[in-house]
Design a protein around this motif. Sequence first.
Motif, PDB file in Angstrom:
ATOM      1  N   ASP A  67       0.826  -1.214   0.000  1.00 34.89           N
ATOM      2  CA  ASP A  67       0.000   0.000   0.000  1.00 34.89           C
ATOM      3  C   ASP A  67       0.857   1.259   0.000  1.00 34.89           C
ATOM      4  OD1 ASP A  67      -2.419  -1.324   0.077  1.00 34.89           O
ATOM      5  OD2 ASP A  67      -2.573  -1.258   2.258  1.00 34.89           O
ATOM      6  N   GLY A  68       0.232   2.360  -0.420  1.00 42.71           N
ATOM      7  CA  GLY A  68       0.747   3.682  -0.117  1.00 42.71           C
ATOM      8  C   GLY A  68       0.075   4.148   1.163  1.00 42.71           C
ATOM      9  N   PHE A  69       0.414   5.355   1.612  1.00 48.03           N
ATOM     10  CA  PHE A  69      -0.154   5.892   2.851  1.00 48.03           C
ATOM     11  C   PHE A  69      -0.728   7.267   2.544  1.00 48.03           C
ATOM     12  CE2 PHE A  69       0.158   7.587   7.275  1.00 48.03           C
ATOM     13  CZ  PHE A  69      -0.523   6.566   7.924  1.00 48.03           C
ATOM     14  N   TYR A  70      -2.010   7.457   2.811  1.00 50.69           N
ATOM     15  CA  TYR A  70      -2.746   8.671   2.434  1.00 50.69           C
ATOM     16  C   TYR A  70      -3.198   9.392   3.710  1.00 50.69           C
ATOM     17  CZ  TYR A  70      -6.167  11.375  -0.411  1.00 50.69           C
ATOM     18  OH  TYR A  70      -6.881  12.361  -1.058  1.00 50.69           O
ATOM     19  N   ILE A  71      -2.699  10.608   3.912  1.00 51.47           N
ATOM     20  CA  ILE A  71      -3.062  11.401   5.089  1.00 51.47           C
ATOM     21  C   ILE A  71      -3.936  12.563   4.647  1.00 51.47           C
ATOM     22  CG2 ILE A  71      -2.211  12.624   7.119  1.00 51.47           C
ATOM     23  CD1 ILE A  71       0.510  11.356   6.658  1.00 51.47           C
ATOM     24  N   HIS A  72      -5.134  12.648   5.184  1.00 55.06           N
ATOM     25  CA  HIS A  72      -6.019  13.757   4.819  1.00 55.06           C
ATOM     26  C   HIS A  72      -6.474  14.497   6.071  1.00 55.06           C
ATOM     27  CE1 HIS A  72      -9.927  11.878   6.035  1.00 55.06           C
ATOM     28  NE2 HIS A  72      -9.234  10.758   5.860  1.00 55.06           N
ATOM     29  N   GLY A  73      -6.741  15.781   5.890  1.00 52.31           N
ATOM     30  CA  GLY A  73      -7.176  16.603   7.017  1.00 52.31           C
ATOM     31  C   GLY A  73      -7.132  18.069   6.646  1.00 52.31           C
ATOM     32  N   PRO A  74      -7.635  18.937   7.522  1.00 57.04           N
ATOM     33  CA  PRO A  74      -7.694  20.370   7.215  1.00 57.04           C
ATOM     34  C   PRO A  74      -6.313  20.979   7.044  1.00 57.04           C
ATOM     35  CG  PRO A  74      -8.185  19.981   9.529  1.00 57.04           C
ATOM     36  CD  PRO A  74      -8.150  18.637   8.868  1.00 57.04           C
ATOM     37  N   THR A  75      -6.268  22.073   6.317  1.00 58.52           N
ATOM     38  CA  THR A  75      -5.001  22.739   6.052  1.00 58.52           C
ATOM     39  C   THR A  75      -4.323  23.157   7.358  1.00 58.52           C
ATOM     40  OG1 THR A  75      -3.959  24.556   4.840  1.00 58.52           O
ATOM     41  CG2 THR A  75      -6.081  25.024   5.838  1.00 58.52           C
ATOM     42  N   GLY A  76      -3.017  22.998   7.396  1.00 59.64           N
ATOM     43  CA  GLY A  76      -2.254  23.446   8.550  1.00 59.64           C
ATOM     44  C   GLY A  76      -2.266  22.522   9.750  1.00 59.64           C
ATOM     45  N   CYS A  77      -2.776  21.292   9.594  1.00 56.57           N
ATOM     46  CA  CYS A  77      -2.835  20.395  10.764  1.00 56.57           C
ATOM     47  C   CYS A  77      -1.572  19.539  10.902  1.00 56.57           C
ATOM     48  CB  CYS A  77      -4.086  19.520  10.724  1.00 56.57           C
ATOM     49  SG  CYS A  77      -4.104  18.288   9.408  1.00 56.57           S
ATOM     50  N   GLY A  78      -0.609  19.705   9.993  1.00 55.98           N
ATOM     51  CA  GLY A  78       0.674  19.027  10.161  1.00 55.98           C
ATOM     52  C   GLY A  78       0.803  17.701   9.446  1.00 55.98           C
ATOM     53  N   LYS A  79       0.130  17.543   8.313  1.00 57.35           N
ATOM     54  CA  LYS A  79       0.165  16.257   7.595  1.00 57.35           C
ATOM     55  C   LYS A  79       1.575  15.952   7.076  1.00 57.35           C
ATOM     56  CE  LYS A  79      -3.102  17.765   4.819  1.00 57.35           C
ATOM     57  NZ  LYS A  79      -3.510  19.017   5.484  1.00 57.35           N
ATOM     58  N   THR A  80       2.146  16.914   6.364  1.00 59.75           N
ATOM     59  CA  THR A  80       3.467  16.696   5.776  1.00 59.75           C
ATOM     60  C   THR A  80       4.562  16.694   6.835  1.00 59.75           C
ATOM     61  OG1 THR A  80       2.727  17.787   3.741  1.00 59.75           O
ATOM     62  CG2 THR A  80       5.106  17.532   4.037  1.00 59.75           C
ATOM     63  N   GLY A 151      -1.246   6.170 -13.434  1.00 57.94           N
ATOM     64  CA  GLY A 151       0.051   5.632 -13.815  1.00 57.94           C
ATOM     65  C   GLY A 151       0.876   5.152 -12.642  1.00 57.94           C
ATOM     66  N   LEU A 152       0.460   5.492 -11.420  1.00 58.89           N
ATOM     67  CA  LEU A 152       1.178   5.057 -10.217  1.00 58.89           C
ATOM     68  C   LEU A 152       0.662   3.724  -9.681  1.00 58.89           C
ATOM     69  CD1 LEU A 152       1.368   8.424  -8.220  1.00 58.89           C
ATOM     70  CD2 LEU A 152       3.230   7.302  -9.440  1.00 58.89           C
ATOM     71  N   ASN A 153      -0.450   3.229 -10.223  1.00 59.44           N
ATOM     72  CA  ASN A 153      -1.078   2.035  -9.659  1.00 59.44           C
ATOM     73  C   ASN A 153      -0.127   0.853  -9.564  1.00 59.44           C
ATOM     74  OD1 ASN A 153      -3.391   3.505  -9.447  1.00 59.44           O
ATOM     75  ND2 ASN A 153      -4.557   2.380 -10.989  1.00 59.44           N
ATOM     76  N   GLY A 154       0.565   0.573 -10.648  1.00 61.26           N
ATOM     77  CA  GLY A 154       1.473  -0.567 -10.642  1.00 61.26           C
ATOM     78  C   GLY A 154       2.639  -0.383  -9.686  1.00 61.26           C
ATOM     79  N   ILE A 155       3.168   0.840  -9.613  1.00 66.57           N
ATOM     80  CA  ILE A 155       4.294   1.129  -8.720  1.00 66.57           C
ATOM     81  C   ILE A 155       3.893   0.903  -7.271  1.00 66.57           C
ATOM     82  CG2 ILE A 155       5.914   2.916  -7.967  1.00 66.57           C
ATOM     83  CD1 ILE A 155       6.323   1.951 -10.817  1.00 66.57           C
ATOM     84  N   LEU A 156       2.674   1.331  -6.918  1.00 67.85           N
ATOM     85  CA  LEU A 156       2.209   1.154  -5.546  1.00 67.85           C
ATOM     86  C   LEU A 156       2.115  -0.322  -5.168  1.00 67.85           C
ATOM     87  CD1 LEU A 156      -0.555   3.909  -5.479  1.00 67.85           C
ATOM     88  CD2 LEU A 156       1.507   3.879  -4.070  1.00 67.85           C
ATOM     89  N   VAL A 179       5.548   5.392  -0.579  1.00 70.13           N
ATOM     90  CA  VAL A 179       4.769   6.492  -1.148  1.00 70.13           C
ATOM     91  C   VAL A 179       3.793   7.004  -0.105  1.00 70.13           C
ATOM     92  CG1 VAL A 179       3.147   7.226  -2.926  1.00 70.13           C
ATOM     93  CG2 VAL A 179       4.926   5.564  -3.492  1.00 70.13           C
ATOM     94  N   VAL A 180       3.876   8.300   0.175  1.00 70.86           N
ATOM     95  CA  VAL A 180       2.955   8.955   1.104  1.00 70.86           C
ATOM     96  C   VAL A 180       2.264  10.095   0.356  1.00 70.86           C
ATOM     97  CG1 VAL A 180       2.704  10.270   3.244  1.00 70.86           C
ATOM     98  CG2 VAL A 180       4.368   8.392   3.110  1.00 70.86           C
ATOM     99  N   ALA A 181       0.956  10.167   0.442  1.00 76.34           N
ATOM    100  CA  ALA A 181       0.187  11.249  -0.164  1.00 76.34           C
ATOM    101  C   ALA A 181      -0.498  12.053   0.935  1.00 76.34           C
ATOM    102  CB  ALA A 181      -0.849  10.692  -1.130  1.00 76.34           C
ATOM    103  N   THR A 182      -0.556  13.368   0.759  1.00 74.68           N
ATOM    104  CA  THR A 182      -1.314  14.207   1.691  1.00 74.68           C
ATOM    105  C   THR A 182      -2.363  14.984   0.912  1.00 74.68           C
ATOM    106  OG1 THR A 182       0.017  16.243   1.568  1.00 74.68           O
ATOM    107  CG2 THR A 182       0.811  14.491   3.035  1.00 74.68           C
ATOM    108  N   ALA A 183      -3.472  15.274   1.559  1.00 75.64           N
ATOM    109  CA  ALA A 183      -4.558  15.968   0.877  1.00 75.64           C
ATOM    110  C   ALA A 183      -5.503  16.579   1.901  1.00 75.64           C
ATOM    111  CB  ALA A 183      -5.318  15.008  -0.029  1.00 75.64           C
ATOM    112  N   ASN A 184      -6.289  17.538   1.437  1.00 78.15           N
ATOM    113  CA  ASN A 184      -7.317  18.117   2.300  1.00 78.15           C
ATOM    114  C   ASN A 184      -8.591  17.288   2.267  1.00 78.15           C
ATOM    115  OD1 ASN A 184      -6.072  21.222   1.177  1.00 78.15           O
ATOM    116  ND2 ASN A 184      -5.894  20.494   3.275  1.00 78.15           N
ATOM    117  N   SER A 185      -8.768  16.483   1.206  1.00 74.85           N
ATOM    118  CA  SER A 185      -9.950  15.632   1.111  1.00 74.85           C
ATOM    119  C   SER A 185      -9.532  14.166   1.265  1.00 74.85           C
ATOM    120  CB  SER A 185     -10.637  15.820  -0.254  1.00 74.85           C
ATOM    121  OG  SER A 185      -9.910  15.138  -1.268  1.00 74.85           O
TER     122      SER A 185
END
Length: 323
Positions: A67-80, A151-156, A179-185
Motif C-alpha cells: 500500500d501507499g499511505f494517504y493522510i487527509h485533514g484540514p489545512t495546517g494540521c501538520g500532515k506533511t 500511472g502510479l497504480n502498478g508502482i504502488l 509512497v505517502v500522499a497528503t490531501a485536504n480531502s
Amino acid sequence: MISYNENRTTALIDVAETFGLPEANGLFMEGFLESDHPAIPNIDAGYVFRKEQFRDVYGFLEDPDGDGFYIHGPTGCGKTSLIRQIAARLHWPVQDVTCHGRMELSDLVGQHTLVNGSMQFMYGPLANAVKHGHILILNEIDLVDPSELAGLNGILEGSPLIIASNGGEVITPHEKFRVVATANSNGAGDSSGLYQGVLRQNGAFMDRFSLLEATYPDEEIESFILAKSAGALPEELRQKMISVANEVRRIFIGEADSDISLSVTFSTRTLVRWARKTLRVRSPANPNAIEYALFRSLTARAEEEERIAIHQIAKDIFGDHWA
C-alpha cells in the motif's frame, strides 16, 4: 549534476528516546545511520509527536504491505511535517513534491535535459525514490488529474518502474521505497467548498492506500509547543492564543455555530509565529503588540471582513489583555 552516495546502512532506532514517546519503551524501528544526504529533512527539535498518528505511520514504514499511505485533514494540521519529522529522525531521505492541477506523471518520472551541451535523462522524484529507497511525499495529491495518477497504480503494488523515454529502462523498486500522499480531502472530492481545485480521485487508485485522518493538535500539545518556543510569554497569554486558534479552526471547518465563514485558519506553525512575534514587538511603546503580531502572522492575508471577525474573536477572548 551532483551525485550522492546511496549506500546507506540500516540501523535500529529507539522509538521512546528518539520520538519522545515513553509509552513505546522497548520498541525499535528500522532507520539508517546518520548521514549528510541532502534529501534527509532537517530535525525540528520542538516537534511533538502524537502517539496515535505515530503508531499508524510506524506500521506503514515498517511494512507497507503493498500500500501507499494517504493522510487527509484540514489545512495546517501538520500532515506533511508528521512524515518529514519521522523521516528526519530515521535519517531516511525524502523526495517531497507539491502537486498541482497541471502535473503529469512525466514530471515525477523525469525527462531529458541539456547538460554541458548534450542531452541527458534526469531522474525525477519518483524515479529517484524507487531506485534508491526514498520516501516519496506527494503533497496536495487531490489537485492532480486522476487519469495521471493512474500511472502510479502498478508502482504502488510493487511493479517495476519502466521509463519508456529513457530507452525502456526498468527500475526494480528498492525495498525501502515508500509512497505517502497528503490531501485536504479523503479522495471523494471537497463538499465543503473550502479547497478550490480539489478533484474526486479514482476509486481503484484510492484502494491502493491506507488512510489516516489528521487533526489539529490538542490543547495540551500546543501548550507544550508554545512553552518551548515562546516560554517568555506569560502562560495566560499563551493559553488565550490557543483558544483563539481553536475557535478560528472550528469556524474554518464549519463546526462552530457561527454565520462567519473563513478562508484562512491557524496551523500550529502560525500559532507559534504569533507568539514569537508578540514577544519581539512587546514594549511600553507598543501596547497593541498582540493585535499587531496577529495581523503580521495570519490576518494580513485574509479578506477585510474575515480580518475584522478574527480580530473580534481575539479581542473577546483576550479581554483586557488585548491592549
